[in-house]
Scaffold this motif. Sequence first.
Motif, mmCIF file in Angstrom:
data_model
loop_
_atom_site.group_PDB
_atom_site.id
_atom_site.type_symbol
_atom_site.label_atom_id
_atom_site.label_comp_id
_atom_site.label_asym_id
_atom_site.label_seq_id
_atom_site.Cartn_x
_atom_site.Cartn_y
_atom_site.Cartn_z
ATOM 1 N N THR A 1 36.635 51.628 40.998
ATOM 2 C CA THR A 1 36.885 50.379 41.707
ATOM 3 C C THR A 1 37.883 49.475 40.994
ATOM 4 O O THR A 1 38.331 48.479 41.577
ATOM 5 N N ARG A 2 38.242 49.795 39.761
ATOM 6 C CA ARG A 2 39.274 49.006 39.086
ATOM 7 C C ARG A 2 40.597 49.064 39.864
ATOM 8 O O ARG A 2 41.418 48.148 39.769
ATOM 9 N N ALA A 3 40.785 50.136 40.638
ATOM 10 C CA ALA A 3 42.023 50.292 41.412
ATOM 11 C C ALA A 3 41.850 49.917 42.883
ATOM 12 O O ALA A 3 42.798 50.042 43.667
ATOM 13 N N TRP A 4 40.657 49.475 43.272
ATOM 14 C CA TRP A 4 40.382 49.200 44.691
ATOM 15 C C TRP A 4 40.761 47.760 45.036
ATOM 16 O O TRP A 4 39.949 46.852 44.973
ATOM 17 N N GLY A 5 42.002 47.578 45.412
ATOM 18 C CA GLY A 5 42.486 46.267 45.790
ATOM 19 C C GLY A 5 43.734 46.409 46.640
ATOM 20 O O GLY A 5 44.161 47.546 46.923
ATOM 21 N N PRO A 6 44.332 45.288 47.068
ATOM 22 C CA PRO A 6 43.999 43.919 46.713
ATOM 23 C C PRO A 6 42.713 43.434 47.406
ATOM 24 O O PRO A 6 42.227 44.141 48.270
ATOM 25 N N PRO A 7 42.232 42.252 46.976
ATOM 26 C CA PRO A 7 42.847 41.329 46.015
ATOM 27 C C PRO A 7 42.501 41.655 44.565
ATOM 28 O O PRO A 7 41.513 42.347 44.297
ATOM 29 N N PHE A 8 43.352 41.124 43.674
ATOM 30 C CA PHE A 8 43.151 41.250 42.234
ATOM 31 C C PHE A 8 43.170 39.860 41.604
ATOM 32 O O PHE A 8 43.918 38.982 42.049
ATOM 33 N N ALA A 9 42.366 39.672 40.572
ATOM 34 C CA ALA A 9 42.495 38.494 39.715
ATOM 35 C C ALA A 9 43.623 38.807 38.730
ATOM 36 O O ALA A 9 43.510 39.734 37.926
ATOM 37 N N LYS A 10 44.709 38.069 38.797
ATOM 38 C CA LYS A 10 45.909 38.413 38.040
ATOM 39 C C LYS A 10 45.733 38.188 36.542
ATOM 40 O O LYS A 10 45.048 37.260 36.110
ATOM 41 N N TYR A 11 46.376 39.069 35.764
ATOM 42 C CA TYR A 11 46.384 38.899 34.320
ATOM 43 C C TYR A 11 47.252 37.694 33.956
ATOM 44 O O TYR A 11 48.347 37.510 34.505
ATOM 45 N N LEU A 12 46.778 36.897 33.014
ATOM 46 C CA LEU A 12 47.510 35.707 32.591
ATOM 47 C C LEU A 12 48.093 35.845 31.190
ATOM 48 O O LEU A 12 48.732 34.906 30.703
ATOM 49 N N ASP A 13 47.882 36.998 30.572
ATOM 50 C CA ASP A 13 48.335 37.168 29.188
ATOM 51 C C ASP A 13 49.568 38.063 29.068
ATOM 52 O O ASP A 13 49.917 38.497 27.969
ATOM 53 N N GLY A 14 50.206 38.378 30.213
ATOM 54 C CA GLY A 14 51.452 39.136 30.169
ATOM 55 C C GLY A 14 51.288 40.638 30.212
ATOM 56 O O GLY A 14 52.297 41.362 30.260
ATOM 57 N N ARG A 15 50.082 41.151 30.222
ATOM 58 C CA ARG A 15 49.906 42.593 30.255
ATOM 59 C C ARG A 15 50.315 43.145 31.620
ATOM 60 O O ARG A 15 50.307 42.424 32.624
ATOM 61 N N GLU A 16 50.662 44.426 31.655
ATOM 62 C CA GLU A 16 51.103 45.050 32.898
ATOM 63 C C GLU A 16 49.922 45.328 33.816
ATOM 64 O O GLU A 16 48.782 45.440 33.385
#
Length: 452
Positions: free
Chosen positions: A91-106
């Motif tokens: 489920t880590r790939a089951w999106g959108p929606p996603f809570a976006k990363y704020l630390d610059g990671r891909e």
Amino acid sequence: MYGSSFRSLSAAFGKSALFPSSRYGSNRFIVRRGLETAASAPIAGKGKLPLAGIRVLDMSRVLAGPYCTQILGDLGAEIIKIEHPTRGDDTRAWGPPFAKYLDGREGPGESAYYLSVNRNKKSVGLSFAHPEGVEILHELAKECDILVENYLPGSLKKYNMDYETIRKINPRLIYASITGYGQTGPYSNRPGFDVMVEAEFGLMHLTGSRDGPPVKVGVAVTDLTTGLYACNSIMAALLHRATTGEGQHLDVCLSDCQTATLANMASSVLISGKKDSGRWGTAHPSVVPYQGFKTADGDIFIGGANDRLFGILCEKLGKPEWKKDPKFASNNERVKNRVELERLIETETKKRTTKEWLDLFEGCGMPYAAVNDVQGTLNHEHTIARGMVKEIVHPVCGPIKILNTPVKYSNADPSIRSPPPLLGQHTDEVLRERLGLSDERIKELKKGGVLA
């Protein structure tokens, strides 16, 4: 497979290199005795966690298993979530929606689906395709009270992670297997997602509008009820273990749980011998009026479930004569004449807005409700008053909102203590603190692809 690989590992590194000998001495016995006490003695007092001291090895993914272990985690159990070291829980790939990363990671971020059922857990990225990974899992199983997995029957045997193997390592372990169709039966080797089981085992046939096609329920309700049944059976097994010292294997499957939750609908068929009552949309097959009606700007659900409540409805609609009409005077007559009555009621309800009807019905003693969307539900004044939405701080996504645990206790305080973890966020911590692996050894295993 495991035996030979274990011998080769021992020869290469020595047992003390991978798992220090102190783990096998009196200190380890004290740890286990502590867990036994936690499992058998009630913990009272506000702010306490009923399952504090219980440790769960969570080898499940997607929804039914993670939902079960999240409940256990909310109640205070330590949940060690085992995930594939590169892709993690599906489920880590089951999106959108996603809570976006704020630390610059891909990457797109953490999926809302994953975030919904994985709080209060520690993520360990581990591949049990490697012998070293299996050895680590075996050592973790020794340290745990509960193991939850949702692989096809027999799939874990080749990794020596099946119940018969694990019970020899830890006879007190409660091993819960969650599958689509169970450990036995002609469908046992079929993979089964929620929607397939809804279709095959009656729920979809009962769901949908009148004279319309079968439809699935709006949430994966069979997964959720199976997770609840699994959690309930684990609690019972913990009580059993507290008095007998025995662990056991729990065979929990979607098909059985779906069949069980047909409840009164199944009972009606068993008693009457008929196929079933068919699809009724929001209506009830044997109670009228008991359904949703259109308003000037939406919908409202009305529960005139007996003659007294129907009388209240008639008064509120400005049609007191209906309750004396022989066609509507009793529920049996209302069922016979439902089409006419439903048309008459909806003619009236369309004359006002939903809010106007809610205000008019307030305090009348008849059940009624607005038909809200999910956003309306989450912002509902009662939802807010009951604390069912909480804002937490995610380590790389910042503030996010998630659902709260629903049950309120007078002498305990289930809580959200940690956000859903990043993949492998706790690998080092768990293996260092629970198994005593050195930082150097953890680095070697990561380099070899065993850990993340």
